[in-house]
Design a protein around this motif. Structure first.
Motif, PDB file in Angstrom:
ATOM      1  N   GLY A   8       0.785  -1.222   0.000  1.00 40.96           N
ATOM      2  CA  GLY A   8       0.000   0.000   0.000  1.00 40.96           C
ATOM      3  C   GLY A   8       0.821   1.277   0.000  1.00 40.96           C
ATOM      4  N   GLU A   9       2.128   1.152   0.197  1.00 40.11           N
ATOM      5  CA  GLU A   9       3.012   2.326   0.196  1.00 40.11           C
ATOM      6  C   GLU A   9       3.550   2.534  -1.222  1.00 40.11           C
ATOM      7  OE1 GLU A   9       4.649   4.158   2.938  1.00 40.11           O
ATOM      8  OE2 GLU A   9       3.098   3.433   4.306  1.00 40.11           O
ATOM      9  N   PRO A  10       3.840   3.781  -1.601  1.00 37.61           N
ATOM     10  CA  PRO A  10       4.412   4.025  -2.930  1.00 37.61           C
ATOM     11  C   PRO A  10       5.852   3.526  -2.994  1.00 37.61           C
ATOM     12  CG  PRO A  10       4.329   6.068  -1.677  1.00 37.61           C
ATOM     13  CD  PRO A  10       3.619   5.016  -0.855  1.00 37.61           C
ATOM     14  N   GLU A  11       6.250   3.034  -4.176  1.00 37.07           N
ATOM     15  CA  GLU A  11       7.632   2.580  -4.349  1.00 37.07           C
ATOM     16  C   GLU A  11       8.614   3.728  -4.179  1.00 37.07           C
ATOM     17  OE1 GLU A  11       9.278  -0.042  -7.426  1.00 37.07           O
ATOM     18  OE2 GLU A  11       7.212  -0.692  -7.727  1.00 37.07           O
ATOM     19  N   TRP A  12       8.231   4.887  -4.683  1.00 35.42           N
ATOM     20  CA  TRP A  12       9.086   6.070  -4.603  1.00 35.42           C
ATOM     21  C   TRP A  12       8.454   7.077  -3.660  1.00 35.42           C
ATOM     22  CZ3 TRP A  12      13.399   7.447  -7.864  1.00 35.42           C
ATOM     23  CH2 TRP A  12      13.805   6.420  -8.698  1.00 35.42           C
ATOM     24  N   THR A  13       9.251   7.536  -2.678  1.00 36.46           N
ATOM     25  CA  THR A  13       8.782   8.613  -1.822  1.00 36.46           C
ATOM     26  C   THR A  13       9.000   9.939  -2.556  1.00 36.46           C
ATOM     27  OG1 THR A  13      10.931   8.983  -0.791  1.00 36.46           O
ATOM     28  CG2 THR A  13       9.485   7.332   0.247  1.00 36.46           C
ATOM     29  N   GLN A  14       8.440  10.999  -2.024  1.00 37.73           N
ATOM     30  CA  GLN A  14       8.661  12.316  -2.626  1.00 37.73           C
ATOM     31  C   GLN A  14      10.149  12.654  -2.608  1.00 37.73           C
ATOM     32  OE1 GLN A  14       6.488  15.534  -0.803  1.00 37.73           O
ATOM     33  NE2 GLN A  14       7.022  16.963  -2.426  1.00 37.73           N
ATOM     34  N   GLU A  15      10.826  12.309  -1.517  1.00 34.14           N
ATOM     35  CA  GLU A  15      12.272  12.562  -1.423  1.00 34.14           C
ATOM     36  C   GLU A  15      13.031  11.755  -2.479  1.00 34.14           C
ATOM     37  OE1 GLU A  15      15.959  12.613   1.766  1.00 34.14           O
ATOM     38  OE2 GLU A  15      14.179  11.440   2.251  1.00 34.14           O
ATOM     39  N   ASP A  16      12.654  10.476  -2.677  1.00 33.54           N
ATOM     40  CA  ASP A  16      13.286   9.656  -3.714  1.00 33.54           C
ATOM     41  C   ASP A  16      13.172  10.327  -5.073  1.00 33.54           C
ATOM     42  OD1 ASP A  16      13.806   7.616  -1.847  1.00 33.54           O
ATOM     43  OD2 ASP A  16      11.976   6.518  -2.366  1.00 33.54           O
ATOM     44  N   THR A  17      11.988  10.809  -5.380  1.00 33.82           N
ATOM     45  CA  THR A  17      11.739  11.436  -6.675  1.00 33.82           C
ATOM     46  C   THR A  17      12.569  12.695  -6.831  1.00 33.82           C
ATOM     47  OG1 THR A  17       9.505  10.550  -6.696  1.00 33.82           O
ATOM     48  CG2 THR A  17       9.941  12.398  -8.168  1.00 33.82           C
ATOM     49  N   LEU A  18      12.612  13.531  -5.800  1.00 37.48           N
ATOM     50  CA  LEU A  18      13.403  14.764  -5.866  1.00 37.48           C
ATOM     51  C   LEU A  18      14.889  14.457  -6.025  1.00 37.48           C
ATOM     52  CD1 LEU A  18      11.589  16.894  -3.127  1.00 37.48           C
ATOM     53  CD2 LEU A  18      11.462  17.170  -5.627  1.00 37.48           C
ATOM     54  N   LEU A  19      15.366  13.446  -5.317  1.00 37.16           N
ATOM     55  CA  LEU A  19      16.778  13.066  -5.437  1.00 37.16           C
ATOM     56  C   LEU A  19      17.088  12.533  -6.839  1.00 37.16           C
ATOM     57  CD1 LEU A  19      17.374  11.413  -1.961  1.00 37.16           C
ATOM     58  CD2 LEU A  19      18.400  13.541  -2.804  1.00 37.16           C
ATOM     59  N   ALA A  20      16.186  11.751  -7.407  1.00 41.91           N
ATOM     60  CA  ALA A  20      16.390  11.217  -8.756  1.00 41.91           C
ATOM     61  C   ALA A  20      16.388  12.339  -9.790  1.00 41.91           C
ATOM     62  CB  ALA A  20      15.303  10.188  -9.087  1.00 41.91           C
ATOM     63  N   ILE A  21      15.512  13.297  -9.618  1.00 45.31           N
ATOM     64  CA  ILE A  21      15.465  14.437 -10.544  1.00 45.31           C
ATOM     65  C   ILE A  21      16.754  15.247 -10.444  1.00 45.31           C
ATOM     66  CG2 ILE A  21      14.315  16.653 -10.978  1.00 45.31           C
ATOM     67  CD1 ILE A  21      11.663  15.194 -10.221  1.00 45.31           C
ATOM     68  N   GLU A  22      17.229  15.467  -9.239  1.00 45.93           N
ATOM     69  CA  GLU A  22      18.483  16.219  -9.048  1.00 45.93           C
ATOM     70  C   GLU A  22      19.663  15.452  -9.643  1.00 45.93           C
ATOM     71  OE1 GLU A  22      21.192  19.199  -7.879  1.00 45.93           O
ATOM     72  OE2 GLU A  22      19.057  19.190  -8.328  1.00 45.93           O
ATOM     73  N   TRP A  23      19.711  14.149  -9.428  1.00 46.61           N
ATOM     74  CA  TRP A  23      20.777  13.330  -9.999  1.00 46.61           C
ATOM     75  C   TRP A  23      20.773  13.448 -11.529  1.00 46.61           C
ATOM     76  CZ3 TRP A  23      20.787   9.278 -13.445  1.00 46.61           C
ATOM     77  CH2 TRP A  23      21.994   8.607 -13.601  1.00 46.61           C
ATOM     78  N   GLN A  24      19.592  13.351 -12.136  1.00 44.41           N
ATOM     79  CA  GLN A  24      19.495  13.446 -13.589  1.00 44.41           C
ATOM     80  C   GLN A  24      19.908  14.831 -14.077  1.00 44.41           C
ATOM     81  OE1 GLN A  24      18.712  10.805 -15.826  1.00 44.41           O
ATOM     82  NE2 GLN A  24      19.754  12.337 -17.063  1.00 44.41           N
TER      83      GLN A  24
END
Length: 93
Positions: A8-24
């Motif tokens: 029931g939890e999302p695979e990606w947290t908001q922090e995960d997404t922000l970190l991935a966007i910054e990495w890219q």
């Protein structure tokens, strides 16, 4: 690395997404040489090349060359890895 995702939890947290966007973003703004494109594409900037020797790469490339020179060596799919096994005394250490 990762985290266990409870049902029931999302695979990606908001922090995960922000970190991935910054990495890219950093990947997109960095040349393969490691310098920021905003600096390295500016003709006014000057760079000084410096020759260095990576002794791990040197050992790997020597092993690859030796293997390829052996008669009948088929290196398809073969990879040579390098592991630090110790340190030789260096004059002045």
């Amino acid at each position: 690395m990762g985290r266990a995702v409870p049902p029931g939890e999302p695979e990606w947290t908001q922090e995960d997404t922000l970190l991935a966007i910054e990495w890219q973003r950093l990947q997109d703004e960095t040349c393969q040489c490691g310098h920021l494109l905003s600096e390295s594409l500016d003709e006014a900037n000057e760079y000084e090349p410096k020759r260095i020797t990576c002794f791990a790469c040197q050992a790997k490339e020597r092993a690859e060359r030796a293997a390829s020179e052996r008669e009948g060596a088929d290196l398809s799919g073969h990879k040579i890895t390098v592991t630090l096994v110790g340190r030789r005394p260096v004059v002045g250490d």
